[in-house]
Design a protein around this motif. Structure first.
Motif, PDB file in Angstrom:
ATOM      1  N   GLY A  14       0.793  -1.225   0.000  1.00 59.84           N
ATOM      2  CA  GLY A  14       0.000   0.000   0.000  1.00 59.84           C
ATOM      3  C   GLY A  14       0.824   1.272   0.000  1.00 59.84           C
ATOM      4  N   ILE A  15       1.846   1.337   0.824  1.00 59.69           N
ATOM      5  CA  ILE A  15       2.675   2.542   0.912  1.00 59.69           C
ATOM      6  C   ILE A  15       3.369   2.833  -0.417  1.00 59.69           C
ATOM      7  CG2 ILE A  15       4.684   1.305   1.850  1.00 59.69           C
ATOM      8  CD1 ILE A  15       3.724   4.808   2.948  1.00 59.69           C
ATOM      9  N   PHE A  16       3.752   1.776  -1.138  1.00 61.34           N
ATOM     10  CA  PHE A  16       4.457   1.969  -2.409  1.00 61.34           C
ATOM     11  C   PHE A  16       3.508   2.449  -3.505  1.00 61.34           C
ATOM     12  CE2 PHE A  16       6.982  -1.048   0.010  1.00 61.34           C
ATOM     13  CZ  PHE A  16       8.214  -0.432  -0.038  1.00 61.34           C
ATOM     14  N   VAL A  17       2.322   1.887  -3.532  1.00 62.25           N
ATOM     15  CA  VAL A  17       1.345   2.295  -4.543  1.00 62.25           C
ATOM     16  C   VAL A  17       0.927   3.751  -4.312  1.00 62.25           C
ATOM     17  CG1 VAL A  17      -0.965   1.864  -5.477  1.00 62.25           C
ATOM     18  CG2 VAL A  17       0.527  -0.063  -4.906  1.00 62.25           C
ATOM     19  N   ILE A  18       0.603   4.099  -3.079  1.00 60.48           N
ATOM     20  CA  ILE A  18       0.135   5.456  -2.765  1.00 60.48           C
ATOM     21  C   ILE A  18       1.251   6.478  -2.962  1.00 60.48           C
ATOM     22  CG2 ILE A  18      -0.762   6.967  -0.951  1.00 60.48           C
ATOM     23  CD1 ILE A  18      -2.795   4.922  -2.014  1.00 60.48           C
ATOM     24  N   SER A  19       2.410   6.239  -2.364  1.00 64.18           N
ATOM     25  CA  SER A  19       3.487   7.228  -2.495  1.00 64.18           C
ATOM     26  C   SER A  19       4.021   7.270  -3.916  1.00 64.18           C
ATOM     27  CB  SER A  19       4.615   6.958  -1.496  1.00 64.18           C
ATOM     28  OG  SER A  19       5.255   5.739  -1.777  1.00 64.18           O
ATOM     29  N   GLY A  20       4.035   6.136  -4.609  1.00 61.67           N
ATOM     30  CA  GLY A  20       4.455   6.128  -6.011  1.00 61.67           C
ATOM     31  C   GLY A  20       3.526   6.965  -6.874  1.00 61.67           C
ATOM     32  N   ALA A  21       2.225   6.849  -6.645  1.00 58.93           N
ATOM     33  CA  ALA A  21       1.259   7.646  -7.416  1.00 58.93           C
ATOM     34  C   ALA A  21       1.424   9.139  -7.109  1.00 58.93           C
ATOM     35  CB  ALA A  21      -0.169   7.189  -7.100  1.00 58.93           C
ATOM     36  N   VAL A  65       6.930   5.112 -11.031  1.00 61.73           N
ATOM     37  CA  VAL A  65       6.230   4.153 -11.903  1.00 61.73           C
ATOM     38  C   VAL A  65       6.549   2.719 -11.478  1.00 61.73           C
ATOM     39  CG1 VAL A  65       6.164   3.233 -14.262  1.00 61.73           C
ATOM     40  CG2 VAL A  65       6.015   5.690 -13.878  1.00 61.73           C
ATOM     41  N   VAL A  66       7.820   2.478 -11.196  1.00 62.11           N
ATOM     42  CA  VAL A  66       8.231   1.131 -10.768  1.00 62.11           C
ATOM     43  C   VAL A  66       7.562   0.783  -9.444  1.00 62.11           C
ATOM     44  CG1 VAL A  66      10.201  -0.242  -9.982  1.00 62.11           C
ATOM     45  CG2 VAL A  66      10.398   1.133 -12.052  1.00 62.11           C
ATOM     46  N   GLN A  67       7.486   1.727  -8.533  1.00 57.60           N
ATOM     47  CA  GLN A  67       6.859   1.447  -7.243  1.00 57.60           C
ATOM     48  C   GLN A  67       5.367   1.160  -7.390  1.00 57.60           C
ATOM     49  OE1 GLN A  67       7.933   4.661  -4.569  1.00 57.60           O
ATOM     50  NE2 GLN A  67       9.630   3.448  -3.768  1.00 57.60           N
ATOM     51  N   VAL A  68       4.689   1.909  -8.236  1.00 55.56           N
ATOM     52  CA  VAL A  68       3.256   1.654  -8.445  1.00 55.56           C
ATOM     53  C   VAL A  68       3.069   0.278  -9.081  1.00 55.56           C
ATOM     54  CG1 VAL A  68       1.199   2.360  -9.734  1.00 55.56           C
ATOM     55  CG2 VAL A  68       2.566   4.075  -8.550  1.00 55.56           C
ATOM     56  N   GLY A  69       3.811   0.004 -10.136  1.00 57.90           N
ATOM     57  CA  GLY A  69       3.663  -1.279 -10.842  1.00 57.90           C
ATOM     58  C   GLY A  69       4.010  -2.470  -9.971  1.00 57.90           C
ATOM     59  N   ALA A  70       5.172  -2.431  -9.331  1.00 56.26           N
ATOM     60  CA  ALA A  70       5.595  -3.553  -8.479  1.00 56.26           C
ATOM     61  C   ALA A  70       4.704  -3.650  -7.243  1.00 56.26           C
ATOM     62  CB  ALA A  70       7.055  -3.387  -8.077  1.00 56.26           C
ATOM     63  N   GLY A  71       4.236  -2.515  -6.731  1.00 54.39           N
ATOM     64  CA  GLY A  71       3.327  -2.536  -5.588  1.00 54.39           C
ATOM     65  C   GLY A  71       2.016  -3.222  -5.927  1.00 54.39           C
ATOM     66  N   LEU A  72       1.487  -2.930  -7.104  1.00 53.81           N
ATOM     67  CA  LEU A  72       0.246  -3.589  -7.534  1.00 53.81           C
ATOM     68  C   LEU A  72       0.466  -5.082  -7.766  1.00 53.81           C
ATOM     69  CD1 LEU A  72      -1.203  -0.859  -9.931  1.00 53.81           C
ATOM     70  CD2 LEU A  72      -2.085  -1.536  -7.675  1.00 53.81           C
TER      71      LEU A  72
END
Length: 181
Positions: A14-21, A65-72
């Motif tokens: 969750g933290i990676f998707v939110i902060s990545g976005a 972008v990498v954090q959002v993608g890998a987080g998902l």
């Protein structure tokens, strides 16, 4: 155990998707903090490929972008082990650039950055655990070793059978020669 793993992966990612976005939408707020780290990485990127972008804003966006993608991917359980490793890799420059508590003179800022540094260190540990988690199934290393052991036993069995059949053939041939006929 599957629901626990699924929930834990979603919570960890969750933290990676939110902060990545957020960082993808507004990278400007991070550029000044990221610049010292990206300046160190730029020569390496240029050696890898001269056309790779090296400006700080683009690298911040790429990391986001990498954090959002890998987080998902981690949250959904798709390629969760490699996704966890990728997230752990993105966490290193983020932590070094964003929370250098050792450079702070103000005790309040130093304490705040130290807490965030340690939080990221804990996330890093969780990601390493997620990367090592085989979900109760044997890992590739074990499966390969098990297959090799199985193959060796099969070969030994085949050799013993062939020897036994050869001895029986020799006995029956020698018995056939002794019979009058």
């Amino acid at each position: 155990m599957k629901p626990v793993r699924s929930l834990a992966r979603a919570m960890l990612s969750g933290i990676f998707v939110i902060s990545g976005a957020r960082n993808l939408a507004n990278p400007d707020r991070l550029v000044s903090a990221a610049k010292p780290v990206t300046d160190r990485v730029t020569p390496l990127l240029e050696r890898v490929h001269p056309r790779l972008p090296t400006d700080t804003e683009t690298l911040v966006r790429a990391n986001a972008v990498v954090q959002v993608g890998a987080g998902l991917m981690l949250a959904t359980g798709r390629f969760s082990r490699p996704a966890a490793l990728v997230l752990a890799g993105t966490l290193i420059p983020v932590t070094l650039a964003g929370h250098p508590f050792w450079k702070q003179d103000d005790p309040v800022a130093r304490n705040n950055n130290q807490i965030h540094f340690l939080k990221n260190l804990g996330l890093f540990g969780g990601l390493l655990l997620a990367a090592a988690d085989t979900e109760g199934k044997p890992g590739l290393r074990w499966r390969a070793g098990h297959r090799i052991g199985h193959s060796r036993r099969s070969v030994r069995r085949a050799v013993r059978t062939a020897r036994r059949e050869a001895r029986l053939a020799v006995r029956s041939a020698s018995t056939a020669r002794r019979l009058p006929g």
